[in-house]
Design an enzyme around this catalytic site. Sequence first.
Site, mmCIF file in Angstrom:
data_model
loop_
_atom_site.group_PDB
_atom_site.id
_atom_site.type_symbol
_atom_site.label_atom_id
_atom_site.label_comp_id
_atom_site.label_asym_id
_atom_site.label_seq_id
_atom_site.Cartn_x
_atom_site.Cartn_y
_atom_site.Cartn_z
ATOM 1 N N GLU A 202 0.837 -1.199 0.000
ATOM 2 C CA GLU A 202 0.000 0.000 0.000
ATOM 3 C C GLU A 202 0.881 1.261 0.000
ATOM 4 O OE1 GLU A 202 -3.366 0.557 -0.199
ATOM 5 O OE2 GLU A 202 -2.824 2.671 -0.037
ATOM 6 N N HIS B 162 -1.318 2.580 4.711
ATOM 7 C CA HIS B 162 -2.293 3.480 4.079
ATOM 8 C C HIS B 162 -2.227 4.858 4.746
ATOM 9 C CE1 HIS B 162 -6.232 5.031 2.775
ATOM 10 N NE2 HIS B 162 -6.161 4.131 1.810
ATOM 11 N N THR C 93 -6.326 1.239 -5.003
ATOM 12 C CA THR C 93 -5.749 -0.068 -4.675
ATOM 13 C C THR C 93 -6.344 -1.156 -5.560
ATOM 14 O OG1 THR C 93 -5.668 0.683 -2.400
ATOM 15 C CG2 THR C 93 -5.315 -1.640 -2.755
ATOM 16 N N ASP D 41 1.227 0.083 -4.944
ATOM 17 C CA ASP D 41 -0.032 0.248 -5.693
ATOM 18 C C ASP D 41 -0.174 1.654 -6.281
ATOM 19 O OD1 ASP D 41 -0.605 1.496 -3.218
ATOM 20 O OD2 ASP D 41 -2.630 0.671 -3.083
ATOM 21 N N HIS D 42 0.280 2.668 -5.530
ATOM 22 C CA HIS D 42 0.149 4.065 -5.983
ATOM 23 C C HIS D 42 0.862 4.950 -4.968
ATOM 24 C CE1 HIS D 42 -2.747 4.393 -2.765
ATOM 25 N NE2 HIS D 42 -3.412 3.382 -3.271
HETATM 26 C C1 GP9 Z 1 -8.977 -0.612 1.059
HETATM 27 C C2 GP9 Z 1 -7.533 -0.449 0.904
HETATM 28 C C3 GP9 Z 1 -7.079 0.957 0.681
HETATM 29 O O1 GP9 Z 1 -9.415 -1.919 1.063
HETATM 30 O O2 GP9 Z 1 -7.065 -1.320 -0.040
HETATM 31 O O3 GP9 Z 1 -7.568 1.471 -0.493
HETATM 32 P P1 GP9 Z 1 -7.122 2.850 -1.163
HETATM 33 O O4 GP9 Z 1 -7.742 3.944 -0.355
HETATM 34 O O5 GP9 Z 1 -5.627 2.950 -1.175
HETATM 35 O O6 GP9 Z 1 -7.663 2.721 -2.512
HETATM 36 MN MN MN Z 2 -4.017 1.874 -1.954
#
Ligand code: GP9
Ligand code: MN
Length: 623
Positions: free
Chosen positions: A249, A407, A291, A467-468
């Site tokens: 994440e 996150h 994500t 992921d980003h």
């Molecule tokens: C939610 C988590 C975070 O299940 O994967 O999502 P994001 O806010 O990064 O899209």
């Molecule tokens: Mn994410």
Amino acid sequence: MEKDKRFGFFRSHFFIITAFLLSKVILLRFLLFEEFSIWQAVVLELSYIVVFAAIIELIAIKWKPGFYLLLSLVLSTLFLAVIMYYSFFGRIATYFALFQAGQVGTISDSVTALLNPVYILFFLDIAVLLVLLAANKYPIHSKPVDRKSIVLPLLVLGLAISAINFVIHKDEMIANNVIAAQEKGILTYEALEIVFGPEALAQSNPGIENAAEFKEEIRELKKLEFLPVAERKFFGDARGRNLIIIQVESMQSFPIGLEVGGQEVMPHLNNMLGGSFYFPDTAQQTGPGNTSDAEFIVNTSLYPLAFNPTSQTYGNKKFPSLPRLLNNLDYSTMTFHADDVEFWNRDELYPALGFSEYYHGQFFGEEDVIGIGPSDEVMFQKALPVLQEQTAQGKAFYAHLVGLTSHHPFKLPADKKELQLPAHFDNSLTGDYLISMHYTDRVIHDFIEQLKAEGIYDNSVIAIYGDHFGLQQSAISENDVDLVSELLGHEYKTLDRLNVPFVVHAPGITDQGETFEGTSGQLDIMPTLANMLGIPLDDQIIFGQDLLNHDSNLLGARYYMPAGSFWNDEILFMPEKGFEDGNAYDLETEAPLEDFSRFKEDYDRILKLESLSDAYLESLPER
Ligand code: GP9
Ligand code: MN
């Protein structure tokens, strides 16, 4: 008498509320747009407000102030949503974003972190009116406004100006969504999105008639040379091995190799790179599904949608995917994510991707919850026995492990903060981000050590990627921008933000270690791994490429960047209104390019590729 009438108008609810609402929209435009002009705000936004206020003035007989209060509340909430969304995503939210409103609870920590005290101004009028109400002074004394001679003509004028704005801007193509809202007017832009939004886009899709020709068209657009299987490097070197893909994440590239105050932020990953294939600057290609888009891209090598999370729009489809290819080879295909499976519509996404099993929410229990859900430590601990079980049964597996702990806003409990940072990082988002990355680095390392102890490691390919981005310039404080710039040794730019790392670690295959400096993207992850596993994708429609056998690239991203943005071998390009007024940055020096006209062809190619990907997705069958 005449004089009285005139001042009466200025003391009317109609005038006061219009003035309040105009001030709010001016404030909103001031906060959103780099180039601010009051004149532009009045021309583009006032007509709508007059229409709303006039309608209330004409239809509300009783409790007119109540209706005004309601109108103010609705518009203020909308404005607040637009500015909050902008500060997180760097885009103007359209009504599609409302479909995602249900997700706000999950990321409530992030939302709170983005609140700015200035936003209170959006609700100031309501607060004043409520105080008056409490003091029994509401409704305030207000002069009635003559309906026939004043309100009706204003309504007609307001409607006419709104209609003219709508028609003038209807066919104007502006790639950058923030500039589009600035030039067309926020409310006109929203109205245009509602009327000509994604349906128009879907209709423009050409559809797929012949898969082989379609595949050929993509190859030509990408200028990919066809390489016979026998000539592909590393083809099948990891045939039959387990595939373990770890999605981290918010992991950007810059924490890798970084030392702060004499300590490595990600020591274990740094150490692993010596025996891995490493793609340091992999383009983040996620769209509104964040994500879940990353999960989608990596498992399909298709572009996610530009306006909606792909998992929501196409959750009912059957995607040709990495899990399906591996299911056919008798692998167990599993995905693990500790959040509730309804988030991002994953309960549909995972069957759409063809995973044979998915482990989520309750499976991970209530233990060690950090932020959104159980920690990554828990995720790996609970996933391990599932993987052991497969190994015990002699079954190869593909496990996609999707992290959560790192996150935004990157808050870890005190006992998990292992990285000691210099004092000036205290209480900063950047400091918390680094601490969070350090934690994830350790947790991934522990997991890999367990894989070794269980005898799974040697027979696996382990891929790790982000992921980003985690730190978006517009969503973080100036102090944080400065801190990241200090870490980078240069000003923190968009180009830095959009890079995520991609690492492939396959014992016995990648031991020599190699860093691939060429342009790479998340779309390329699946074809690169498929090549190593000996799965030819010659008949599969994909938009990425195998990075071990092709070094020239063209990659696009939408949503976080205006449509038509691309990375090629030399530059990152982002259009503004279109190509000519866009911005190009040298990938090596990050310096802006004065003359980028020779790249126009790449701009056309990427737009075409993205529209082909959309057409392909649309054409796929439902499950
Ligand atoms: C939610 C988590 C975070 O299940 O994967 O999502 P994001 O806010 O990064 O899209
Ligand atoms: Mn994410």
